[in-house]
Design an enzyme around this catalytic site. Structure first.
Site, PDB file in Angstrom:
ATOM      1  N   HIS A  11       0.820  -1.212   0.000  1.00  0.00           N
ATOM      2  CA  HIS A  11       0.000   0.000   0.000  1.00  0.00           C
ATOM      3  C   HIS A  11       0.854   1.262   0.000  1.00  0.00           C
ATOM      4  O   HIS A  11       2.038   1.248   0.363  1.00  0.00           O
ATOM      5  CB  HIS A  11      -0.930   0.015   1.211  1.00  0.00           C
ATOM      6  CG  HIS A  11      -0.187   0.059   2.523  1.00  0.00           C
ATOM      7  ND1 HIS A  11       0.350   1.210   3.043  1.00  0.00           N
ATOM      8  CD2 HIS A  11       0.115  -0.916   3.412  1.00  0.00           C
ATOM      9  CE1 HIS A  11       0.945   0.958   4.187  1.00  0.00           C
ATOM     10  NE2 HIS A  11       0.822  -0.344   4.435  1.00  0.00           N
ATOM     11  N   GLU A  86      -2.865  -7.096   7.269  1.00  0.00           N
ATOM     12  CA  GLU A  86      -1.550  -7.107   7.885  1.00  0.00           C
ATOM     13  C   GLU A  86      -1.567  -7.936   9.165  1.00  0.00           C
ATOM     14  O   GLU A  86      -2.625  -8.253   9.727  1.00  0.00           O
ATOM     15  CB  GLU A  86      -1.107  -5.662   8.188  1.00  0.00           C
ATOM     16  CG  GLU A  86       0.254  -5.511   8.837  1.00  0.00           C
ATOM     17  CD  GLU A  86       1.393  -6.076   7.993  1.00  0.00           C
ATOM     18  OE1 GLU A  86       1.422  -7.303   7.759  1.00  0.00           O
ATOM     19  OE2 GLU A  86       2.272  -5.289   7.583  1.00  0.00           O
TER      20      GLU A  86
END
Length: 242
Positions: A11, A86
């Site tokens: 990201h 994550e």
């Protein structure tokens, strides 16, 4: 049977990345730099004929994925998958990666209340097995030739990408061990090929940032901080044959 090429993108930068704060599964958002990085990555991947895209459900990843697809790949379907989130970092989340001077953090070990390394590694492989390997087998999709290449975009997180790559090499005998090790800058691009049938594959390159070599995009405060720092300890936890 098709060959599958998976393009994995971290990201874009968030406000927390810029401040050196560990995010884990906190749902943080891109800053202006992160949006600019994502647009640069979109141009770098403009030539790739994606068939499908996946993203972590955390907003910093899903917003990056939408930027990546909006300019050149508007017709590609984007799926959100919780398996791509994550690593949960427990009590480390929301803390500064370099300001806490406890022994565990200095040695890059996860906190006791975080997601254990074996559980995290298994989650990474579970996504791979459920979303990627079926594409490498004889396709029932009439739009995909059995002899074609299938290109997949996946947008996720620094520790996740590093853990997935180490596990593909150590647990699945993918080639490319010598490429492992670099830090994962925001919007860095890694690529993996899965051979027809899904029994073997190769890491083609890791953490490429050529698209960021331009004014205003080269600085990255998150190197060896936050989630990237947390991911480094996965190397020590990988099976010994690695």
């Amino acid at each position: 049977m098709p060959t599958v090429i998976v393009w994995i993108v971290r990201h874009g930068e968030t406000y927390e990345n810029a401040a050196g704060i560990i995010q884990g599964q906190r749902d943080t958002i891109l800053n202006d730099q992160g949006r600019a990085q994502s647009k640069a990555a979109a141009d770098a991947l403009a030539y790739v004929p994606f068939s499908v895209a996946y993203t972590s459900e955390l907003k910093r990843a899903s917003d990056t994925a939408q930027i990546l697809l909006r300019k050149h790949h508007r017709n590609v379907t984007l799926y959100s998958d919780p398996l791509l989130k994550e690593r949960f970092m427990g009590s480390w989340e929301g803390t500064r990666g370099v300001s806490l001077k406890d022994k565990d953090k200095a040695e890059k070990r996860p906190p006791w209340d975080g997601e254990p390394s074996p559980v995290f590694g298994a989650r990474c492989l579970a996504w791979w097995d459920s979303s990627i390997l079926p594409l490498a087998k004889a396709s029932t999709n009439p739009n995909i030739s059995r002899n074609s290449e299938v290109h997949v975009l996946a947008v996720t997180h620094g520790a996740y990408i590093q853990t997935l790559l180490y596990n593909l090499v150590a647990a699945r005998s993918y080639r490319g061990k010598e490429l492992l090790g670099p830090s994962f800058y925001n919007t860095s691009i890694s690529a993996i090929t899965v051979e027809p049938g899904g029994r073997s594959g190769e890491i083609l390159y890791v953490a490429n940032i050529q698209h960021l070599i331009q004014p205003g995009l080269t600085d990255n405060p998150d190197v060896l901080e936050g989630e990237d720092k947390a991911g480094k300890e996965m190397e020590a936890d990988a099976p010994r044959e690695l």
